[in-house]
Design a protein around this motif. Structure first.
Motif, PDB file in Angstrom:
ATOM      1  N   GLN A 215      41.790  71.504  36.122  1.00 46.83           N
ATOM      2  CA  GLN A 215      40.950  71.972  37.217  1.00 46.83           C
ATOM      3  C   GLN A 215      41.686  72.736  38.309  1.00 46.83           C
ATOM      4  O   GLN A 215      41.143  73.696  38.861  1.00 46.83           O
ATOM      5  N   VAL A 216      42.895  72.313  38.652  1.00 46.04           N
ATOM      6  CA  VAL A 216      43.594  72.964  39.767  1.00 46.04           C
ATOM      7  C   VAL A 216      43.790  74.461  39.530  1.00 46.04           C
ATOM      8  O   VAL A 216      43.462  75.279  40.401  1.00 46.04           O
ATOM      9  N   PRO A 217      44.306  74.896  38.365  1.00 47.13           N
ATOM     10  CA  PRO A 217      44.482  76.341  38.156  1.00 47.13           C
ATOM     11  C   PRO A 217      43.154  77.103  38.207  1.00 47.13           C
ATOM     12  O   PRO A 217      43.103  78.226  38.730  1.00 47.13           O
ATOM     13  N   VAL A 218      42.089  76.507  37.676  1.00 41.78           N
ATOM     14  CA  VAL A 218      40.789  77.182  37.673  1.00 41.78           C
ATOM     15  C   VAL A 218      40.265  77.339  39.088  1.00 41.78           C
ATOM     16  O   VAL A 218      39.788  78.417  39.479  1.00 41.78           O
ATOM     17  N   ILE A 219      40.354  76.279  39.875  1.00 42.84           N
ATOM     18  CA  ILE A 219      39.845  76.352  41.250  1.00 42.84           C
ATOM     19  C   ILE A 219      40.623  77.371  42.059  1.00 42.84           C
ATOM     20  O   ILE A 219      40.041  78.153  42.828  1.00 42.84           O
ATOM     21  N   MET A 220      41.943  77.415  41.894  1.00 38.54           N
ATOM     22  CA  MET A 220      42.741  78.368  42.660  1.00 38.54           C
ATOM     23  C   MET A 220      42.478  79.806  42.201  1.00 38.54           C
ATOM     24  O   MET A 220      42.492  80.733  43.022  1.00 38.54           O
ATOM     25  N   ARG A 221      42.233  80.000  40.913  1.00 39.12           N
ATOM     26  CA  ARG A 221      41.883  81.348  40.454  1.00 39.12           C
ATOM     27  C   ARG A 221      40.565  81.790  41.059  1.00 39.12           C
ATOM     28  O   ARG A 221      40.418  82.931  41.518  1.00 39.12           O
ATOM     29  N   LEU A 222      39.592  80.873  41.096  1.00 37.91           N
ATOM     30  CA  LEU A 222      38.306  81.189  41.695  1.00 37.91           C
ATOM     31  C   LEU A 222      38.445  81.430  43.200  1.00 37.91           C
ATOM     32  O   LEU A 222      37.749  82.273  43.773  1.00 37.91           O
ATOM     33  N   ALA A 223      39.346  80.692  43.837  1.00 43.33           N
ATOM     34  CA  ALA A 223      39.548  80.854  45.283  1.00 43.33           C
ATOM     35  C   ALA A 223      40.037  82.246  45.627  1.00 43.33           C
ATOM     36  O   ALA A 223      39.719  82.782  46.701  1.00 43.33           O
ATOM     37  N   ARG A 224      40.787  82.846  44.713  1.00 43.29           N
ATOM     38  CA  ARG A 224      41.323  84.193  44.962  1.00 43.29           C
ATOM     39  C   ARG A 224      40.331  85.298  44.636  1.00 43.29           C
ATOM     40  O   ARG A 224      40.530  86.446  45.047  1.00 43.29           O
ATOM     41  N   THR A 225      39.277  84.959  43.886  1.00 44.08           N
ATOM     42  CA  THR A 225      38.384  86.020  43.417  1.00 44.08           C
ATOM     43  C   THR A 225      36.960  85.944  43.955  1.00 44.08           C
ATOM     44  O   THR A 225      36.276  86.975  44.018  1.00 44.08           O
ATOM     45  N   LEU A 226      36.505  84.776  44.350  1.00 44.73           N
ATOM     46  CA  LEU A 226      35.112  84.631  44.786  1.00 44.73           C
ATOM     47  C   LEU A 226      34.985  84.785  46.299  1.00 44.73           C
ATOM     48  O   LEU A 226      35.847  84.326  47.047  1.00 44.73           O
ATOM     49  N   PRO A 227      33.908  85.409  46.755  1.00 46.42           N
ATOM     50  CA  PRO A 227      33.670  85.517  48.206  1.00 46.42           C
ATOM     51  C   PRO A 227      33.284  84.163  48.793  1.00 46.42           C
ATOM     52  O   PRO A 227      32.810  83.269  48.085  1.00 46.42           O
ATOM     53  N   GLY A 228      33.472  84.036  50.103  1.00 48.09           N
ATOM     54  CA  GLY A 228      33.188  82.780  50.771  1.00 48.09           C
ATOM     55  C   GLY A 228      31.752  82.322  50.628  1.00 48.09           C
ATOM     56  O   GLY A 228      31.468  81.120  50.602  1.00 48.09           O
ATOM     57  N   GLY A 229      30.821  83.280  50.531  1.00 49.59           N
ATOM     58  CA  GLY A 229      29.409  82.927  50.418  1.00 49.59           C
ATOM     59  C   GLY A 229      29.100  82.114  49.175  1.00 49.59           C
ATOM     60  O   GLY A 229      28.223  81.239  49.202  1.00 49.59           O
ATOM     61  N   ARG A 230      29.816  82.390  48.090  1.00 48.95           N
ATOM     62  CA  ARG A 230      29.578  81.631  46.859  1.00 48.95           C
ATOM     63  C   ARG A 230      29.981  80.171  47.038  1.00 48.95           C
ATOM     64  O   ARG A 230      29.318  79.266  46.529  1.00 48.95           O
ATOM     65  N   TRP A 231      31.066  79.955  47.745  1.00 51.74           N
ATOM     66  CA  TRP A 231      31.503  78.580  47.997  1.00 51.74           C
ATOM     67  C   TRP A 231      30.533  77.859  48.918  1.00 51.74           C
ATOM     68  O   TRP A 231      30.302  76.664  48.774  1.00 51.74           O
ATOM     69  N   GLY A 232      29.967  78.606  49.849  1.00 53.50           N
ATOM     70  CA  GLY A 232      29.010  77.996  50.760  1.00 53.50           C
ATOM     71  C   GLY A 232      27.788  77.428  50.051  1.00 53.50           C
ATOM     72  O   GLY A 232      27.138  76.504  50.564  1.00 53.50           O
ATOM     73  N   GLU A 233      27.476  77.975  48.881  1.00 52.12           N
ATOM     74  CA  GLU A 233      26.322  77.485  48.122  1.00 52.12           C
ATOM     75  C   GLU A 233      26.520  76.050  47.634  1.00 52.12           C
ATOM     76  O   GLU A 233      25.546  75.366  47.288  1.00 52.12           O
ATOM     77  N   LEU A 234      27.752  75.585  47.615  1.00 50.81           N
ATOM     78  CA  LEU A 234      28.045  74.234  47.142  1.00 50.81           C
ATOM     79  C   LEU A 234      27.987  73.194  48.256  1.00 50.81           C
ATOM     80  O   LEU A 234      28.196  72.004  47.996  1.00 50.81           O
ATOM     81  N   ARG A 235      27.672  73.632  49.471  1.00 44.79           N
ATOM     82  CA  ARG A 235      27.656  72.706  50.599  1.00 44.79           C
ATOM     83  C   ARG A 235      26.726  71.511  50.378  1.00 44.79           C
ATOM     84  O   ARG A 235      27.103  70.370  50.690  1.00 44.79           O
TER      85      ARG A 235
END
Length: 298
Positions: free
Chosen positions: A175-195
């Motif tokens: 999970q760690v490598p996948v999450i960090m790869r996504l952190a570098r490529t996805l905009p902040g708004g996508r992460w906000g959807e998981l709130r």
């Protein structure tokens, strides 16, 4: 016919439910399902879903021959979906609901590591035939939560600290490598959807119930990894997550308590802090939080 002498040991005690949330044992009975009448007759269950054991029967000769005893086991207070004060179970989802209830009982410690439980006895507690319980237990055996004991039932697997540590390490590697790869490529708004998922873990943690928190935690991590679009990754990590939620073999895990609640709330707080960092695009903070959450380097 049973042989004279000591009988196989079955579970005789389970952790008591929280008095604040406990409901009558009858509240957890599932009505008899249409289409299982033949199986119910074989097991001695009445048409209204009342178990034969309540009428003094002890099960069919076939069950006795298999050693699947239905007495001396204490009822498990496991909640099921309800509507207007009565359990609601659809025929097609009986096995799935029994599986979910058994998983919750395992995570919460109501099913004790090392003890043997028979499908007929568990079926009587749920008010269904042994068949869906046995099918659910077979799935749990595939997942490594229980093991089949011939002519007796299913034994809850004892977990050691080393095994749980190894499972946690595998989760981190995936999970760690996948999450960090996504952190570098996805905009902040996508992460906000998981709130909402992160907030739900905080609410579940405040209850102190490990089974409730385990499902909320799994949903959050599934939401995070779902952003990768890798279905195989989701299936593998789901299985790993369920296995890490099982209690250690030294004894049952308390479903609630101030110490457990503090631990769960700290874990949930890391979800919220991680989302804050990802929404803000703070990769350094996100990396530190991910590694701490998975115990990388600890």
């Amino acid at each position: 016919m049973e042989q004279a002498g000591p009988r196989p040991r079955e579970a005789t005690a389970m952790s008591a439910p929280d008095p604040a949330t406990a409901r009558p044992a009858s509240a957890y009975r599932v009505p008899a399902q249409p289409g299982v009448a033949d199986v119910d007759r074989e097991r001695g269950i009445a048409a209204d879903g009342t178990a034969a054991a309540r009428r003094g029967d002890t099960g069919s000769p076939a069950d006795a021959a298999r050693g699947e005893h239905t007495h001396s086991e204490v009822p498990i207070p496991i909640p099921l979906p309800r509507a207007q004060g009565r359990p609601v179970v659809q025929r097609a989802s009986v096995r799935g609901q029994i599986l979910d209830a058994l998983r919750a009982a395992l995570a919460g410690g109501e099913l004790t590591p090392g003890e043997v439980y028979s499908a007929p006895a568990l079926g009587e507690r749920f008010g269904v035939s042994a068949t869906p319980v046995r099918e659910a237990m077979q799935q749990l055996a595939i997942e490594g939560a229980v093991e089949v004991v011939p002519n007796r039932g299913f034994r809850v697997v004892r977990r050691g600290a080393r095994e749980l540590a190894e499972l946690a390490e595998v989760r981190a590697l995936l999970q760690v490598p996948v999450i960090m790869r996504l952190a570098r490529t996805l905009p902040g708004g996508r992460w906000g959807e998981l709130r909402p998922l992160a907030d739900e873990t905080a609410r579940a943690a405040s209850s102190g119930c490990r089974a409730t928190y385990g499902e909320a935690d799994r949903a959050f991590h599934r939401g995070v990894l779902g952003l990768s679009g890798n279905e195989q990754l989701l299936q593998i990590t789901d299985d790993l997550h369920r296995r890490t939620q099982l209690p250690l073999g030294g004894g049952p895990v308390g479903a609630s308590g101030s110490g457990g609640r503090v631990e769960l709330m700290a874990d949930a707080a890391e979800h919220i802090a991680l989302l804050d960092a990802l929404v803000a695009g703070d990769l350094e903070a996100a990396c530190c939080l991910v590694e701490r959450h998975f115990g990388v380097g600890g």
